[in-house]
Design a protein around this motif. Sequence first.
Motif, PDB file in Angstrom:
ATOM      1  N   GLY A   1       0.813  -1.187   0.000  1.00 27.69           N
ATOM      2  CA  GLY A   1       0.000   0.000   0.000  1.00 27.69           C
ATOM      3  C   GLY A   1       0.854   1.247   0.000  1.00 27.69           C
ATOM      4  N   ARG A   2       0.155   2.337  -0.084  1.00 25.33           N
ATOM      5  CA  ARG A   2       0.822   3.635  -0.075  1.00 25.33           C
ATOM      6  C   ARG A   2       0.825   4.225   1.316  1.00 25.33           C
ATOM      7  NH1 ARG A   2      -2.689   5.997  -4.752  1.00 25.33           N
ATOM      8  NH2 ARG A   2      -3.669   6.769  -2.882  1.00 25.33           N
ATOM      9  N   ASP A   3       1.830   5.027   1.568  1.00 23.19           N
ATOM     10  CA  ASP A   3       1.904   5.735   2.840  1.00 23.19           C
ATOM     11  C   ASP A   3       1.077   7.014   2.694  1.00 23.19           C
ATOM     12  OD1 ASP A   3       2.504   6.929   5.222  1.00 23.19           O
ATOM     13  OD2 ASP A   3       4.677   6.695   5.039  1.00 23.19           O
ATOM     14  N   PRO A   4       0.032   7.201   3.498  1.00 23.72           N
ATOM     15  CA  PRO A   4      -0.842   8.360   3.326  1.00 23.72           C
ATOM     16  C   PRO A   4      -0.167   9.704   3.612  1.00 23.72           C
ATOM     17  CG  PRO A   4      -1.456   7.143   5.293  1.00 23.72           C
ATOM     18  CD  PRO A   4      -0.418   6.333   4.571  1.00 23.72           C
ATOM     19  N   ARG A   5       0.942   9.672   4.340  1.00 24.04           N
ATOM     20  CA  ARG A   5       1.634  10.940   4.618  1.00 24.04           C
ATOM     21  C   ARG A   5       2.190  11.571   3.359  1.00 24.04           C
ATOM     22  NH1 ARG A   5       5.991   9.113   8.684  1.00 24.04           N
ATOM     23  NH2 ARG A   5       5.950   7.407   7.206  1.00 24.04           N
ATOM     24  N   PHE A   6       2.508  10.738   2.363  1.00 19.71           N
ATOM     25  CA  PHE A   6       3.117  11.245   1.144  1.00 19.71           C
ATOM     26  C   PHE A   6       2.135  11.292  -0.019  1.00 19.71           C
ATOM     27  CE2 PHE A   6       6.485   9.155   3.627  1.00 19.71           C
ATOM     28  CZ  PHE A   6       7.212  10.295   3.939  1.00 19.71           C
ATOM     29  N   ASP A   7       0.887  10.989   0.254  1.00 15.80           N
ATOM     30  CA  ASP A   7      -0.133  11.013  -0.768  1.00 15.80           C
ATOM     31  C   ASP A   7      -0.597  12.454  -0.972  1.00 15.80           C
ATOM     32  OD1 ASP A   7      -1.996  10.305  -2.602  1.00 15.80           O
ATOM     33  OD2 ASP A   7      -3.385   9.367  -1.180  1.00 15.80           O
ATOM     34  N   ALA A   8      -0.644  12.892  -2.217  1.00 17.45           N
ATOM     35  CA  ALA A   8      -1.017  14.269  -2.528  1.00 17.45           C
ATOM     36  C   ALA A   8      -2.456  14.563  -2.130  1.00 17.45           C
ATOM     37  CB  ALA A   8      -0.819  14.545  -4.016  1.00 17.45           C
ATOM     38  N   LEU A   9      -3.307  13.566  -2.102  1.00 19.56           N
ATOM     39  CA  LEU A   9      -4.710  13.785  -1.774  1.00 19.56           C
ATOM     40  C   LEU A   9      -4.934  14.027  -0.283  1.00 19.56           C
ATOM     41  CD1 LEU A   9      -6.293  11.009  -4.001  1.00 19.56           C
ATOM     42  CD2 LEU A   9      -6.157  13.457  -4.479  1.00 19.56           C
ATOM     43  N   SER A  10      -4.055  13.521   0.537  1.00 17.35           N
ATOM     44  CA  SER A  10      -4.265  13.637   1.978  1.00 17.35           C
ATOM     45  C   SER A  10      -3.773  14.969   2.549  1.00 17.35           C
ATOM     46  CB  SER A  10      -3.573  12.486   2.707  1.00 17.35           C
ATOM     47  OG  SER A  10      -2.183  12.599   2.575  1.00 17.35           O
ATOM     48  N   ARG A  11      -3.002  15.680   1.778  1.00 19.16           N
ATOM     49  CA  ARG A  11      -2.477  16.953   2.286  1.00 19.16           C
ATOM     50  C   ARG A  11      -3.504  18.062   2.145  1.00 19.16           C
ATOM     51  NH1 ARG A  11       2.634  17.643  -1.004  1.00 19.16           N
ATOM     52  NH2 ARG A  11       2.184  15.643  -1.895  1.00 19.16           N
ATOM     53  N   GLY A  12      -3.619  18.860   3.174  1.00 24.21           N
ATOM     54  CA  GLY A  12      -4.514  20.006   3.135  1.00 24.21           C
ATOM     55  C   GLY A  12      -3.757  21.252   2.682  1.00 24.21           C
ATOM     56  N   THR A  13      -4.420  22.372   2.759  1.00 29.82           N
ATOM     57  CA  THR A  13      -3.768  23.635   2.408  1.00 29.82           C
ATOM     58  C   THR A  13      -3.309  24.315   3.685  1.00 29.82           C
ATOM     59  OG1 THR A  13      -5.888  24.774   2.467  1.00 29.82           O
ATOM     60  CG2 THR A  13      -5.151  23.942   0.320  1.00 29.82           C
ATOM     61  N   PHE A  14      -2.290  25.096   3.553  1.00 30.77           N
ATOM     62  CA  PHE A  14      -1.719  25.801   4.704  1.00 30.77           C
ATOM     63  C   PHE A  14      -2.351  27.182   4.786  1.00 30.77           C
ATOM     64  CE2 PHE A  14       1.616  28.689   6.369  1.00 30.77           C
ATOM     65  CZ  PHE A  14       1.645  28.203   7.664  1.00 30.77           C
ATOM     66  N   ASP A  15      -2.984  27.474   5.914  1.00 33.99           N
ATOM     67  CA  ASP A  15      -3.600  28.775   6.153  1.00 33.99           C
ATOM     68  C   ASP A  15      -2.726  29.532   7.157  1.00 33.99           C
ATOM     69  OD1 ASP A  15      -5.196  30.955   6.436  1.00 33.99           O
ATOM     70  OD2 ASP A  15      -6.876  29.890   7.353  1.00 33.99           O
ATOM     71  N   GLU A  16      -1.973  30.498   6.640  1.00 37.85           N
ATOM     72  CA  GLU A  16      -1.001  31.202   7.480  1.00 37.85           C
ATOM     73  C   GLU A  16      -1.670  31.998   8.593  1.00 37.85           C
ATOM     74  OE1 GLU A  16       2.843  34.160   7.056  1.00 37.85           O
ATOM     75  OE2 GLU A  16       1.851  33.416   5.258  1.00 37.85           O
ATOM     76  N   THR A  17      -2.800  32.640   8.305  1.00 36.12           N
ATOM     77  CA  THR A  17      -3.461  33.436   9.343  1.00 36.12           C
ATOM     78  C   THR A  17      -3.969  32.546  10.475  1.00 36.12           C
ATOM     79  OG1 THR A  17      -5.539  33.348   8.114  1.00 36.12           O
ATOM     80  CG2 THR A  17      -4.148  35.276   7.775  1.00 36.12           C
ATOM     81  N   ARG A  18      -4.517  31.409  10.122  1.00 37.42           N
ATOM     82  CA  ARG A  18      -4.998  30.478  11.143  1.00 37.42           C
ATOM     83  C   ARG A  18      -3.827  29.947  11.973  1.00 37.42           C
ATOM     84  NH1 ARG A  18      -7.895  24.771  10.205  1.00 37.42           N
ATOM     85  NH2 ARG A  18      -8.694  24.529  12.300  1.00 37.42           N
TER      86      ARG A  18
END
Length: 124
Positions: free
Chosen positions: A1-18
Amino acid sequence: GRDPRFDALSRGTFDETRFRQQYAHIFEMQREELKGIKTALAESRAAAKAMNKASISKKRRMKSKLLTPEAEEALKLEVNRKSSQLKTHEQALEKQKAKSTMRKKEVAQIAEGKKPFFKKQSEV
């Protein structure tokens, strides 16, 4: 299987203000640490100056405040590093506030019926 940490679909966007809002306490802790380091450096310098004029018993007490040249240099580097980080943080906060106020003005003007105008990223 694939490691979900490196899957492009599992990554969210970075919100700098938050991020800055949620971790504001860390920047406060860094400010406090910076004050403590500056105080330690100042006490070391004062103790070094006073060592020449002090009696033997005072010299023993001052020795605990005296730093080695290596430790003093390390603290100076730490002060520079933390100051730089805090300065960068403050600049980012100012930039974010400016963007926020511009956006609020634009939304208010759109509500009044003005045609929307979106600035280029380089102008923001």
